[in-house]
Write a protein that holds these residues in place. Sequence first.
Motif: not given
Length: 188
Positions: A42-48, A150-157
């Motif tokens: 969640f932290l990474e998704l939010h930042a992205q 769309r990216h609920y599962a996360g994104v690559r940091p």
Amino acid sequence: MDITELILDDHHEQRRLFAILEQVDRTDTDALSSIWNRLAAFLELHAQAEEEIFYPALLERGIAARRTSAVEDETLDAIRDHNEIRDAVADVARHRVGTDDWYAAVAAANLANSDHMAEEEREGLTEFRRLAAVPRRHRLAVTFAAYEARHYAGVRPVDKDPDGYIDAVEKQVPAATGSLTVGSLRRH
């Protein structure tokens, strides 16, 4: 719906998840792992989402309002903070869940994130509410919510070069927002 409110909602959820980690028995490593993994993603998704949607809009509005220096400083600081949070999250992964070292790394991530959120809430979000009309904030909120969905599962940091980030965004700012030319933003 307002993008600044969605960002504040995300901040509340981040604080809530950090608080939950503090209340789980340290021997329940399965629960700790699950909650931490959700929080880290969640932290990474939010930042992205902020880097793709909010900060370009803040820069665009700030440049149009001839507040380039203020919004540039806020954005550079935010990108640096996001990198620091990413590094802190990566450090947590180096420790066995539930150990003193793991808790210390989680606390460091919490501190980095808390400092960033407080500053963003005082500066970037406040500035954006002053610069952007409600309809614009609403449109961005829809985009932000859809991005996170769309990216609920996360994104690559991925750490970002703050100056390179500003340069890339600056190249996309429409000429109508001011007399800005590529490379004209002040660096420090």
